[in-house]
Write a protein that holds these residues in place. Sequence first.
Motif, mmCIF file in Angstrom:
data_model
loop_
_atom_site.group_PDB
_atom_site.id
_atom_site.type_symbol
_atom_site.label_atom_id
_atom_site.label_comp_id
_atom_site.label_asym_id
_atom_site.label_seq_id
_atom_site.Cartn_x
_atom_site.Cartn_y
_atom_site.Cartn_z
ATOM 1 N N HIS A 1 65.698 53.131 68.714
ATOM 2 C CA HIS A 1 64.994 51.894 68.345
ATOM 3 C C HIS A 1 65.952 50.966 67.612
ATOM 4 O O HIS A 1 66.901 51.415 66.957
ATOM 5 C CB HIS A 1 63.804 52.197 67.436
ATOM 6 C CG HIS A 1 62.789 53.113 68.035
ATOM 7 N ND1 HIS A 1 61.677 52.665 68.703
ATOM 8 C CD2 HIS A 1 62.735 54.474 68.063
ATOM 9 C CE1 HIS A 1 60.964 53.704 69.115
ATOM 10 N NE2 HIS A 1 61.588 54.810 68.738
ATOM 11 N N THR A 2 65.678 49.669 67.682
ATOM 12 C CA THR A 2 66.433 48.664 66.950
ATOM 13 C C THR A 2 65.483 47.843 66.088
ATOM 14 O O THR A 2 64.445 47.384 66.572
ATOM 15 C CB THR A 2 67.184 47.722 67.903
ATOM 16 O OG1 THR A 2 68.109 48.486 68.682
ATOM 17 C CG2 THR A 2 67.964 46.664 67.122
ATOM 18 N N LEU A 3 65.838 47.701 64.820
ATOM 19 C CA LEU A 3 65.058 46.888 63.892
ATOM 20 C C LEU A 3 65.922 45.698 63.477
ATOM 21 O O LEU A 3 66.904 45.844 62.749
ATOM 22 C CB LEU A 3 64.663 47.713 62.656
ATOM 23 C CG LEU A 3 63.942 46.969 61.531
ATOM 24 C CD1 LEU A 3 62.604 46.404 62.006
ATOM 25 C CD2 LEU A 3 63.742 47.889 60.323
ATOM 26 N N ASP A 4 65.578 44.518 63.961
ATOM 27 C CA ASP A 4 66.263 43.289 63.558
ATOM 28 C C ASP A 4 65.703 42.825 62.219
ATOM 29 O O ASP A 4 64.498 42.949 61.961
ATOM 30 C CB ASP A 4 66.059 42.201 64.612
ATOM 31 C CG ASP A 4 66.700 42.563 65.945
ATOM 32 O OD1 ASP A 4 67.856 43.036 65.932
ATOM 33 O OD2 ASP A 4 66.042 42.392 66.986
ATOM 34 N N CYS A 5 66.563 42.254 61.390
ATOM 35 C CA CYS A 5 66.120 41.865 60.056
ATOM 36 C C CYS A 5 67.018 40.760 59.514
ATOM 37 O O CYS A 5 68.032 40.403 60.124
ATOM 38 C CB CYS A 5 66.136 43.072 59.111
ATOM 39 S SG CYS A 5 67.751 43.886 58.993
ATOM 40 N N ASP A 6 66.638 40.240 58.360
ATOM 41 C CA ASP A 6 67.455 39.249 57.667
ATOM 42 C C ASP A 6 68.320 39.886 56.590
ATOM 43 O O ASP A 6 69.413 39.412 56.298
ATOM 44 C CB ASP A 6 66.553 38.181 57.032
ATOM 45 C CG ASP A 6 65.747 37.426 58.068
ATOM 46 O OD1 ASP A 6 66.358 36.803 58.959
ATOM 47 O OD2 ASP A 6 64.505 37.477 57.995
ATOM 48 N N VAL A 7 67.806 40.959 55.997
ATOM 49 C CA VAL A 7 68.463 41.614 54.868
ATOM 50 C C VAL A 7 68.283 43.123 55.010
ATOM 51 O O VAL A 7 67.232 43.587 55.455
ATOM 52 C CB VAL A 7 67.855 41.126 53.532
ATOM 53 C CG1 VAL A 7 68.304 42.005 52.369
ATOM 54 C CG2 VAL A 7 68.235 39.673 53.261
ATOM 55 N N ILE A 8 69.299 43.872 54.601
ATOM 56 C CA ILE A 8 69.209 45.334 54.530
ATOM 57 C C ILE A 8 69.346 45.750 53.074
ATOM 58 O O ILE A 8 70.282 45.329 52.381
ATOM 59 C CB ILE A 8 70.297 46.018 55.381
ATOM 60 C CG1 ILE A 8 70.151 45.641 56.852
ATOM 61 C CG2 ILE A 8 70.242 47.537 55.204
ATOM 62 C CD1 ILE A 8 71.296 46.123 57.728
ATOM 63 N N ALA A 9 68.414 46.560 52.593
ATOM 64 C CA ALA A 9 68.471 47.114 51.237
ATOM 65 C C ALA A 9 68.828 48.590 51.338
ATOM 66 O O ALA A 9 68.066 49.388 51.882
ATOM 67 C CB ALA A 9 67.130 46.933 50.526
ATOM 68 N N GLY A 10 69.996 48.943 50.824
ATOM 69 C CA GLY A 10 70.449 50.329 50.865
ATOM 70 C C GLY A 10 69.949 51.097 49.663
ATOM 71 O O GLY A 10 70.546 51.063 48.588
ATOM 72 N N CYS A 11 68.840 51.803 49.862
ATOM 73 C CA CYS A 11 68.231 52.625 48.801
ATOM 74 C C CYS A 11 68.262 54.092 49.219
ATOM 75 O O CYS A 11 67.343 54.863 48.920
ATOM 76 C CB CYS A 11 66.790 52.184 48.548
ATOM 77 S SG CYS A 11 66.598 50.443 48.102
ATOM 78 N N ASP A 12 69.311 54.477 49.939
ATOM 79 C CA ASP A 12 69.354 55.783 50.600
ATOM 80 C C ASP A 12 70.227 56.802 49.894
ATOM 81 O O ASP A 12 70.675 57.780 50.493
ATOM 82 C CB ASP A 12 69.816 55.619 52.057
ATOM 83 C CG ASP A 12 71.115 54.838 52.193
ATOM 84 O OD1 ASP A 12 71.504 54.153 51.229
ATOM 85 O OD2 ASP A 12 71.723 54.895 53.271
ATOM 86 N N GLY A 13 70.490 56.604 48.612
ATOM 87 C CA GLY A 13 71.116 57.650 47.821
ATOM 88 C C GLY A 13 72.624 57.714 47.934
ATOM 89 O O GLY A 13 73.268 56.999 48.706
ATOM 90 N N PHE A 14 73.199 58.617 47.158
ATOM 91 C CA PHE A 14 74.647 58.745 47.042
ATOM 92 C C PHE A 14 75.303 59.083 48.376
ATOM 93 O O PHE A 14 76.396 58.609 48.685
ATOM 94 C CB PHE A 14 74.969 59.823 45.999
ATOM 95 C CG PHE A 14 76.437 60.016 45.755
ATOM 96 C CD1 PHE A 14 77.157 59.106 44.989
ATOM 97 C CD2 PHE A 14 77.107 61.102 46.287
ATOM 98 C CE1 PHE A 14 78.516 59.276 44.756
ATOM 99 C CE2 PHE A 14 78.464 61.286 46.060
ATOM 100 C CZ PHE A 14 79.174 60.366 45.289
ATOM 101 N N HIS A 15 74.642 59.910 49.176
ATOM 102 C CA HIS A 15 75.216 60.364 50.440
ATOM 103 C C HIS A 15 74.675 59.565 51.633
ATOM 104 O O HIS A 15 74.849 59.985 52.776
ATOM 105 C CB HIS A 15 74.928 61.851 50.654
ATOM 106 C CG HIS A 15 75.538 62.737 49.603
ATOM 107 N ND1 HIS A 15 76.894 62.970 49.524
ATOM 108 C CD2 HIS A 15 74.972 63.425 48.578
ATOM 109 C CE1 HIS A 15 77.139 63.777 48.503
ATOM 110 N NE2 HIS A 15 76.001 64.061 47.912
ATOM 111 N N GLY A 16 74.025 58.436 51.388
ATOM 112 C CA GLY A 16 73.389 57.682 52.456
ATOM 113 C C GLY A 16 74.363 56.923 53.331
ATOM 114 O O GLY A 16 75.568 56.806 53.045
#
Length: 388
Positions: free
Chosen positions: A147-162
Motif C-alpha cells: 500500500h502507499t499512503l500519500d501525505c503532506d507531513v510524516i511524524a516519526g514516532c517509531d522509537g529508537f530502532h524505527g
Amino acid sequence: MRTQVAIIGAGPAGLMLGRLLERAGVDAVIIERKSADYVLGRIRAGVLEQGAVDLLDAAGVGQRMHQEGLIHKGIDLAFDGDMLNINFEKLIGKHVMVYGQTEVTRDLMAARQDSGALTIYEADDVAIQDFDGATPRVTYRKDGVTHTLDCDVIAGCDGFHGVCRASVPEQSVTSFERVYPFGWLGVLVDQPPVGEELIYAHHEHGFALCSMRSNTRSRYYVQVPSDEKAANWSDDRFWDELRARLNPATAAALKTAASIEKSVAPLRSFVAEPLRFGNLFLAGDAAHIVPPTGAKGLNLAMSDVKVLAEALIERFLERSTAGVDGYSPTVLQRIWKAERFSWWMTSMLHTFPETGAFGRRIQRAEFDYLASSLAAQQSLAENYTGLP
C-alpha cells in the motif's frame, strides 16, 4: 490513500499526536508494525509530570487517570541506608502522578477506536520516501498487499530502532550518545508498594528502585551489568539482592511474591539533532533516549508531540510555517535539560566501578549536599516534576 499527516508508530507519542490533530480537525493516519496487543504488552514507565497530566486532560483521555492514578508529593532517596525525603509540594508546590505508560496507551487507543480514526497495525516493510520534497509518502505491506499512503507531513514516532530516523542520510543528522555499562533488572509483582513514595537507593552493590503501578501492584529494580540475563535471576535471588540494597526498615517491610514479569532494560542517553528533515519530524524515542532514573522518557515524548501538534495545526489551519520551522530548536532546549537531569540522577545513584573509592566519596558528598541544601532540593523537585 491520502492523509495530511502520516504518523509512524502507535506508542503513546504517536497516539497522542494523532489525538491532538484529530480534535483540531487535521487528518492523520497512524501506521504501526506491531499488533495492538503487542504495543499494550510493553512494560514501561509510570511517572507523569503535571504537564503530561494536563495534556491528557486536554486530549479528553484523562478521566481514568484521575480515578486510578496515584498522586505523589515527593520521592525518597537513600544512600547506604540513610534516607532523605524530597517533598515536592512543600518545596515548590507541585506533585507528580503515578499512572503506567501502558494505561496511557490503552486510554489513547480506546479514544482513537471510538472516534473511528484509522490506525493500521501489523504493517510490514514500512518505508518513508521523498520526505525532503513536496510529495512525501509511506509504503507498507499488509496481508501480503503493498500500500502507499500519500501525505503532506510524516511524524516519526517509531522509537529508537524505527525506520524514520534511519531513513535520514547519515550526513544530515548528528547523534549524541552515552551507553552505560549497566542496566536495570525489573520485576513486576502483585503486592502493595513498600513505601508511600518511590524510593531511589544507592548501595555499594549498585542502585535499586522501589516503584509502583497501583496500590496493589509494585515494580522493583536493581542495577545489573548491561549484558546480564533475566533468566539468571530466580525470584529469591532478586528479593535477597533488593533487600540488601535497601534501608533495613524498608527491607523488613518489603512484601514479596512470584514475579509476573521480569526483564533487563539497558541504560543509555541519546539525542539526535536536528529533529526536522524537510517534511519529516522526529518525536519521542526516535529523537531521544534518557536513562529512566529521572522519569523523563514518556514526559519528554508528550512535550514533543504537544509542540509538534500545535505547529502542524498552525500549518494546516492557519497556513503559517512558524511553528514547524521552530519545532526542532524549541523541543531540543527542553530535551537537553531533561538529559542533564537524568544523567545527574544516574551519576549520583548508580555504582561506577571505574571511578573507584574517590567516585563513591563524590557521590556521598553529592547526597550530603542535597540533604543540607534547600536550594538543591528545590532544583531536584523543579526538574523531577517537569520544566516548562
